[in-house]
Motif scaffolding. Sequence first.
Motif, mmCIF file in Angstrom:
data_model
loop_
_atom_site.group_PDB
_atom_site.id
_atom_site.type_symbol
_atom_site.label_atom_id
_atom_site.label_comp_id
_atom_site.label_asym_id
_atom_site.label_seq_id
_atom_site.Cartn_x
_atom_site.Cartn_y
_atom_site.Cartn_z
ATOM 1 N N PRO A 46 1.617 53.020 -23.306
ATOM 2 C CA PRO A 46 0.364 53.518 -23.829
ATOM 3 C C PRO A 46 -0.605 52.367 -24.056
ATOM 4 C CG PRO A 46 2.053 53.514 -25.527
ATOM 5 C CD PRO A 46 2.712 53.144 -24.233
ATOM 6 N N THR A 47 -1.858 52.687 -24.060
ATOM 7 C CA THR A 47 -2.867 51.688 -24.331
ATOM 8 C C THR A 47 -2.664 51.159 -25.733
ATOM 9 O OG1 THR A 47 -4.377 52.850 -22.884
ATOM 10 C CG2 THR A 47 -5.349 51.327 -24.467
ATOM 11 N N ALA A 48 -2.888 49.871 -25.878
ATOM 12 C CA ALA A 48 -2.669 49.251 -27.182
ATOM 13 C C ALA A 48 -3.572 49.878 -28.226
ATOM 14 C CB ALA A 48 -2.954 47.756 -27.099
ATOM 15 N N ALA A 114 3.062 48.958 -26.757
ATOM 16 C CA ALA A 114 2.256 48.515 -25.620
ATOM 17 C C ALA A 114 2.804 47.232 -24.996
ATOM 18 C CB ALA A 114 0.810 48.300 -26.064
ATOM 19 N N MET A 115 4.015 46.828 -25.389
ATOM 20 C CA MET A 115 4.573 45.555 -24.932
ATOM 21 C C MET A 115 5.620 45.728 -23.848
ATOM 22 S SD MET A 115 5.071 43.414 -28.423
ATOM 23 C CE MET A 115 3.767 43.362 -29.645
ATOM 24 N N GLU A 116 5.779 44.670 -23.062
ATOM 25 C CA GLU A 116 6.836 44.544 -22.071
ATOM 26 C C GLU A 116 7.381 43.130 -22.172
ATOM 27 O OE1 GLU A 116 5.916 46.677 -18.069
ATOM 28 O OE2 GLU A 116 4.020 45.892 -18.849
ATOM 29 N N VAL A 117 8.647 42.947 -21.813
ATOM 30 C CA VAL A 117 9.261 41.625 -21.821
ATOM 31 C C VAL A 117 10.335 41.580 -20.730
ATOM 32 C CG1 VAL A 117 10.973 42.189 -23.616
ATOM 33 C CG2 VAL A 117 10.287 39.814 -23.294
ATOM 34 N N THR A 118 10.458 40.441 -20.077
ATOM 35 C CA THR A 118 11.510 40.287 -19.075
ATOM 36 C C THR A 118 12.796 39.843 -19.755
ATOM 37 O OG1 THR A 118 10.851 38.000 -18.578
ATOM 38 C CG2 THR A 118 9.874 39.750 -17.217
ATOM 39 N N TYR A 119 13.859 39.819 -18.992
ATOM 40 C CA TYR A 119 15.172 39.473 -19.528
ATOM 41 C C TYR A 119 15.282 37.966 -19.804
ATOM 42 C CZ TYR A 119 16.817 44.149 -18.487
ATOM 43 O OH TYR A 119 16.979 45.499 -18.472
ATOM 44 N N ASP A 120 16.046 37.617 -20.849
ATOM 45 C CA ASP A 120 16.292 36.226 -21.227
ATOM 46 C C ASP A 120 17.398 35.601 -20.386
ATOM 47 O OD1 ASP A 120 14.722 37.099 -23.332
ATOM 48 O OD2 ASP A 120 16.251 36.827 -24.853
#
Length: 176
Positions: A46-48, A114-120
Motif C-alpha cells: 500500500p502507499t505509505a 509500505a516496506m520491503e527488504v531483501t534477505y540477509d
Amino acid sequence: MPRHPERPSASRVARGSLLALAVVALTVLAGCTASAPDAPSASAGPTASATSTPSSTASTPTPQAGPALVPDGSAYDNLPLFTAVTERVWASPDQVSGRAYVDALVAAGFDKAAMEVTYDRTTIDDPAESIMFSVQWGDECLVGQVGPVTGDPVTAVLPVVPESGCLIGNTRPIDW
C-alpha cells in the motif's frame, strides 16, 4: 564448410553471452540477493501513510535534532530522515541485518506496511554481500542499500517498479 549440428554459431553464442551479462547487470543494479527457496516475492504494498511523530508538550519541549518525518511531504522531503536512519543502523553492530533497518525506520515514523527488504543470508546461509530495503511513498520509493560490497550506505528516491513495488526480485516477509 558445413557447421557441426551441436556447435552453436558465433552470433548465437554472442547473443547468449549478452543476455547473461544483461541478467547479471540487472541483478547487480537491483541489488537483489539470493533468497531462500520458495520465498514469496514482494507485491506492491500500500502507499505509505506515514504516521506523525509524537508532539511535545509546552512544559517539556523536545529539541528536534536532525531531520524529521514530513508526513504530507514527498519522498524527497523524507530522504534526509531515511538517510539518517540508514547511517545510524550502518554504524551499529546490526549493520547487515535487514530487520534492524526496518525496525529503525518504523521507530522514525515510516509505515511498516509500505516496506520491503531483501534477505540477509544467501540460500547456502552465507551473509549477503548487499541488502536493500525500501519504503513506498506514493508513486516513489525511498530505497537503501548496504553491505560489505556496497561500501558506504546508499540511499535514493526511485520510481515505483510497475507491478512489483519498490524492489525487484525476492524479498523477505516483514512478519514481525
